[in-house]
Scaffold this motif. Sequence first.
Motif, short mmCIF file in Angstrom:
data_model
loop_
_atom_site.label_atom_id
_atom_site.label_comp_id
_atom_site.label_asym_id
_atom_site.label_seq_id
_atom_site.Cartn_x
_atom_site.Cartn_y
_atom_site.Cartn_z
N LEU A 1 0.84 -1.20 0.00
CA LEU A 1 0.00 0.00 0.00
C LEU A 1 0.88 1.25 0.00
CD1 LEU A 1 -2.55 -1.14 2.74
CD2 LEU A 1 -2.71 -1.45 0.26
N PRO A 2 0.79 2.11 -1.03
CA PRO A 2 1.60 3.34 -1.05
C PRO A 2 1.16 4.29 0.05
CG PRO A 2 0.06 3.31 -2.90
CD PRO A 2 -0.05 1.98 -2.23
N GLN A 3 2.13 4.93 0.72
CA GLN A 3 1.85 5.76 1.88
C GLN A 3 2.47 7.15 1.73
OE1 GLN A 3 -0.08 4.41 4.81
NE2 GLN A 3 -0.60 3.20 3.02
N GLY A 4 3.64 7.35 2.33
CA GLY A 4 4.28 8.66 2.27
C GLY A 4 4.99 8.89 0.96
N MET A 5 5.22 10.17 0.65
CA MET A 5 5.97 10.49 -0.56
C MET A 5 6.81 11.75 -0.32
SD MET A 5 3.50 12.41 -3.30
CE MET A 5 4.88 12.39 -4.41
N SER A 6 7.89 11.86 -1.08
CA SER A 6 8.72 13.05 -1.06
C SER A 6 9.44 13.13 -2.40
CB SER A 6 9.73 12.99 0.09
OG SER A 6 10.38 14.23 0.27
N THR A 7 10.01 14.28 -2.68
CA THR A 7 10.71 14.48 -3.95
C THR A 7 12.07 15.12 -3.69
OG1 THR A 7 9.98 16.76 -4.38
CG2 THR A 7 8.44 14.99 -4.97
N GLY B 1 3.96 6.13 6.87
CA GLY B 1 2.97 7.08 6.41
C GLY B 1 3.56 8.41 5.99
N GLY B 2 4.79 8.67 6.41
CA GLY B 2 5.46 9.91 6.03
C GLY B 2 6.89 9.66 5.63
N ILE B 3 7.37 10.41 4.64
CA ILE B 3 8.75 10.30 4.18
C ILE B 3 9.20 11.68 3.72
CG2 ILE B 3 7.90 9.51 1.93
CD1 ILE B 3 10.50 7.96 1.57
N VAL B 4 10.41 12.06 4.07
CA VAL B 4 10.99 13.34 3.66
C VAL B 4 12.39 13.11 3.11
CG1 VAL B 4 12.11 15.41 4.61
CG2 VAL B 4 9.68 14.99 5.03
N TRP B 5 12.65 13.70 1.95
CA TRP B 5 13.98 13.66 1.32
C TRP B 5 14.66 14.99 1.61
CZ3 TRP B 5 14.36 10.79 -3.95
CH2 TRP B 5 15.70 10.53 -4.26
N TYR B 6 15.77 14.91 2.34
CA TYR B 6 16.53 16.11 2.72
C TYR B 6 17.99 15.83 2.46
CZ TYR B 6 18.38 19.90 5.73
OH TYR B 6 19.06 20.99 6.22
N ALA C 1 2.72 10.83 24.00
CA ALA C 1 3.68 10.88 22.90
C ALA C 1 2.98 11.06 21.56
CB ALA C 1 4.51 9.61 22.89
N LEU C 2 3.66 11.75 20.66
CA LEU C 2 3.12 12.01 19.33
C LEU C 2 3.11 10.73 18.50
CD1 LEU C 2 2.34 14.66 17.64
CD2 LEU C 2 4.59 14.35 16.57
N CYS C 3 2.05 10.51 17.76
CA CYS C 3 2.02 9.45 16.75
C CYS C 3 2.54 10.04 15.44
CB CYS C 3 0.61 8.92 16.56
SG CYS C 3 -0.03 8.00 17.96
N HIS C 4 3.66 9.54 14.97
CA HIS C 4 4.31 10.10 13.78
C HIS C 4 3.69 9.45 12.54
CE1 HIS C 4 7.37 12.20 16.16
NE2 HIS C 4 7.25 11.17 16.97
N SER C 5 2.58 10.04 12.08
CA SER C 5 1.81 9.46 10.98
C SER C 5 2.26 9.98 9.62
CB SER C 5 0.32 9.78 11.17
OG SER C 5 -0.15 9.30 12.40
N TRP C 6 2.67 11.24 9.55
CA TRP C 6 3.09 11.81 8.28
C TRP C 6 4.22 12.81 8.49
CZ3 TRP C 6 2.20 17.07 8.42
CH2 TRP C 6 1.13 17.55 9.17
N LEU C 7 4.93 13.11 7.41
CA LEU C 7 6.09 14.00 7.45
C LEU C 7 6.08 14.93 6.26
CD1 LEU C 7 9.25 11.81 8.27
CD2 LEU C 7 8.12 13.41 9.81
N SER C 8 6.67 16.11 6.45
CA SER C 8 6.96 16.99 5.33
C SER C 8 8.14 17.89 5.71
CB SER C 8 5.75 17.83 4.92
OG SER C 8 5.29 18.62 5.99
N GLN D 1 -2.92 10.35 0.27
CA GLN D 1 -1.81 10.09 1.20
C GLN D 1 -0.84 11.28 1.18
OE1 GLN D 1 -1.24 7.65 3.45
NE2 GLN D 1 -3.14 6.56 3.04
N GLY D 2 0.42 11.06 0.80
CA GLY D 2 1.48 12.05 0.98
C GLY D 2 1.29 13.34 0.20
#
Length: 524
Positions: free
Chosen positions: A158-164, A238-243, A313-320, A451-452
Amino acid sequence: MRARPGMKSLALSLFLTLTTMATAHAVPGAAGAPAAPKPVPGVQTAPTAPGAATAQVTAAANTPGPAVERITAVPPAFSLTHQNTQAGTDALVASRLAGKVTLPTLLGTDPAGDDPWTKRRSMRDCVDRERLALPPVPTVTAWCWDSAFGDDTTREWLPQGMSTTGAADGGDGRIQNRAAVAVAWRYQPLTTNSGCQKYNDVRVSFIDHDTGQYQHVLLVEPTSAAGTDFKAIPAHAGGIVWYGNHLFVTDTAKGIRVFDINKLSKVHTQGRNVTTIGVDAGKSSACGLPYVLPQVRHYSQTGGCASATATGALCHSWLSLDKTGGKPFKLVSGEYHTVGYGGRIARYALNDFGAASQPGLLALTDNKTQIHDAYAIQGYSHVQSGLTWNDTQGGPLNFAFHSSCGTVPNIFARTWEGDTRATRTNKCTAPDPADPTRRISTGNWAAGVVQGLDRWPVRGTGTPTGTNQQVNELWGLTEGICDKPVREDEKTIDSCANLTPEESRSRRTVFAVPFGSAEVQDRH
């Protein structure tokens, strides 16, 4: 394709729903001064009565604005503990895996061997009602997944988080001279015993923006600092960030994990019939996939998380990633609530890549992450992803959210700190006032389980003489497929209703739209 009776009228109904029924208010030119920080139970040092936080967040969501409020994050609220797994990964890459691979090689060449399952695949144009899983605005990019091996309709991945790479670097929107999109998928076994892959294992699809070709890579971690073996990482992703060269990936209750693109490596044994993972007799394998990406950091928390009660505590569901508003840059982590409204957002300070300590990673104090600021979402439910940004340094903070609701039109919303408008599109369906046996759509976006989200500001040509183009794109994805019965009262608004055998079951898209367009920014 031969149309089934009623199919054209359903598609037309859905199209009209997406384009006209839920377009939001126009955003005023001035948002006013940001509201002062408001303490919220769960991030305070003072004790709170059981259940008080839930009642407060739920009640606030049912009153006119604000949709988002600043909250006071008193340490150790939202703090994560830094764990360094770099030594184990370095040892793996040096002596246990089959050699490092660059991003251009991953995206530009196929692995050795004659098994087509391991080769690169290609994003394709969306067809028939797949297009209903795209936003009802002009798109810059509109992709659906390859059908050859079922990426478009698999129930197991299942596709979830995305980043570029768009904001990942400091200049041309490229990493290793490649413009790319990363999409994280989590594994959902159809039976209790599905072989090599286990629940919430994570693969990342790296997509070449210029060609649309992509390759799957398995996320792994070393089993020890000696780096003699590795295993898959169970994370919802659910979250992904490219840095820069780092990929930050959410592990919901356990924090945030980090992977280094420079450690991308081949394994020795690959192919669709391979059912092993790790190192055995000097040979590595990854459940058949040809490549692995090992973990280098884990920002962890213990004891789980508590998004359903808005405490703890925070539930880390998504990122940006937010690189606006001056430094430090911010890693934005938010919650998904399965019931009611709410969810919290914590923005963590990021180090520059030139920093003397922890370059390109989260800033630390006494081995704990540093919170830049925090917010409570008061007016939206089922938030799957979000963005923050400042239009001008010192101006009010903007927010954009993806809220999901199956294969009916979903929700995209933009708001800001201090916005007092009542939230209109906080649910995706409502009873039809003219017919109690039907429901109408109140969504305003893609019909496919959104999603992302990510923002791509600048894209260069990748050539020495080329110039950078200000593209300012909003990227997103949907994960849906038509695999569940459609509710009888939603058959006129569900994109999966009355499918013909010839039509695709996929509602799984990757898209880009103009970020600054009024058709996007005015949705609320």
